[in-house]
Enzyme design. Structure first.
Site, PDB file in Angstrom:
ATOM      1  CG  ASP A   7     -13.396  14.220  30.271  1.00 49.08           C
ATOM      2  OD1 ASP A   7     -13.731  15.430  30.103  1.00 49.08           O
ATOM      3  OD2 ASP A   7     -13.192  13.711  29.263  1.00 49.08           O
ATOM      4  CD  GLU A   9     -14.158  12.537  25.271  1.00 48.43           C
ATOM      5  OE1 GLU A   9     -14.581  12.977  24.490  1.00 48.43           O
ATOM      6  OE2 GLU A   9     -13.023  12.987  26.076  1.00 48.43           O
ATOM      7  CD  GLU A  52     -20.276  15.271  12.339  1.00 48.59           C
ATOM      8  OE1 GLU A  52     -21.395  15.769  12.549  1.00 48.59           O
ATOM      9  OE2 GLU A  52     -19.901  14.337  11.328  1.00 48.59           O
ATOM     10  CG  HIS A 157     -10.909  15.422  23.370  1.00 50.34           C
ATOM     11  ND1 HIS A 157     -10.818  16.470  24.229  1.00 50.34           N
ATOM     12  CD2 HIS A 157     -10.424  16.199  22.070  1.00 50.34           C
ATOM     13  CE1 HIS A 157     -10.745  17.627  23.667  1.00 50.34           C
ATOM     14  NE2 HIS A 157     -10.347  17.461  22.708  1.00 50.34           N
ATOM     15  CG  ASP A 162      -9.251  14.590  27.966  1.00 52.52           C
ATOM     16  OD1 ASP A 162      -8.143  14.436  27.567  1.00 52.52           O
ATOM     17  OD2 ASP A 162     -10.103  14.965  27.241  1.00 52.52           O
TER      18      ASP A 162
END
Length: 240
Positions: A7, A9, A52, A157, A162
């Site tokens: 995974d 980010e 955000e 997250h 994850d």
């Protein structure tokens, strides 16, 4: 079979518009069992992380300002992934970012870019879930709920977290031993003499009580957890 649950980010949604990777998490699985080996990086994306996006994964500019850049970990990551099957939820997203990083690196070094798929396979659990559960929600959180996987600790997250959750989801999606134990087909009929009540001995008119061993208790609890994961409901079946 060697698999890597992976995974990432990122700073945003589109590597073609300058978004970069800020975290990579990889867990090694061999023959459907996690080995305990992992590869985990926080990376300096060489650009700002929008507020955000920070609200989604919690990784701030301050946190990664002194982290290595992708170019510093590229060789180690490539060698770690080469020859494995990558298990990724929404593989197009993560592979797009990984290939984007390697493409940028190749351009900087004046080399020909070779996609990561040339040295490893890719299994997309999002696609697999859509095929298995058409019309249903197939986000990681939705699949955890369907399969009774505890993800209550997932408030933000995170690549390693994850990946850990995805490893459980992947095993449930692909059946494992659960399909053998809890098949949807009607069970085979039980022979009439399979339960011999005459084996229940009595002493002075009282039924002899045989307590389960510690191994039997553990096996009982394992089965309850398996039934709970398969059914998506809490199961309580006391031993006494």
């Amino acid at each position: 079979m060697r698999q890597v649950i992976l995974d990432t980010e990122t700073t945003g949604l589109n590597p073609k518009k300058g978004d970069r990777i800020v975290e990579i998490g990889c867990l090694e699985m061999i023959d459907r069992r996690l080995t305990g080996r992992q590869l985990h990086y926080f990376l300096n994306p060489e650009r700002d992380i929008p507020e955000e996006v920070v609200a989604i994964h919690g990784i701030t500019n301050e946190q990664v300002k002194d982290a290595p850049k992708f170019t510093q970990i590229a060789d180690e990551l490539w060698q770690w992934l080469a020859g494995a099957e990558l298990v990724i939820h929404n593989a197009a997203f993560d592979m797009g970012f990984l290939n984007g990083e390697y493409q940028l690196l190749a351009k900087q070094q004046g080399k020909v870019f070779t996609e990561l798929e040339s040295v490893c396979g890719v299994l997309d659990t999002l696609k697999l879930a859509r095929e298995k559960h058409p019309g249903s929600r197939v986000s990681l959180d939705a699949l955890c709920k369907r399969y009774g996987i505890d993800n209550s600790h997932r408030t933000l997250h995170g690549a390693i977290l994850d990946s850990e959750i995805l490893s459980d989801v992947y095993l449930m999606l692909t059946g494992g031993q659960t399909d053998l134990l809890l098949d949807d087909a009607d069970p085979a009929p039980v022979a009439a003499n399979s339960l011999d009540l005459s084996a229940l001995a009595t002493v002075q008119g009282e039924l002899v009580r045989i307590a389960p061993s510690s191994d039997e208790l553990r096996a009982h609890q394992d089965m309850l957890e398996l039934v709970g994961k398969k059914s998506g409901m809490a199961v309580d079946w006391p031993t006494a």
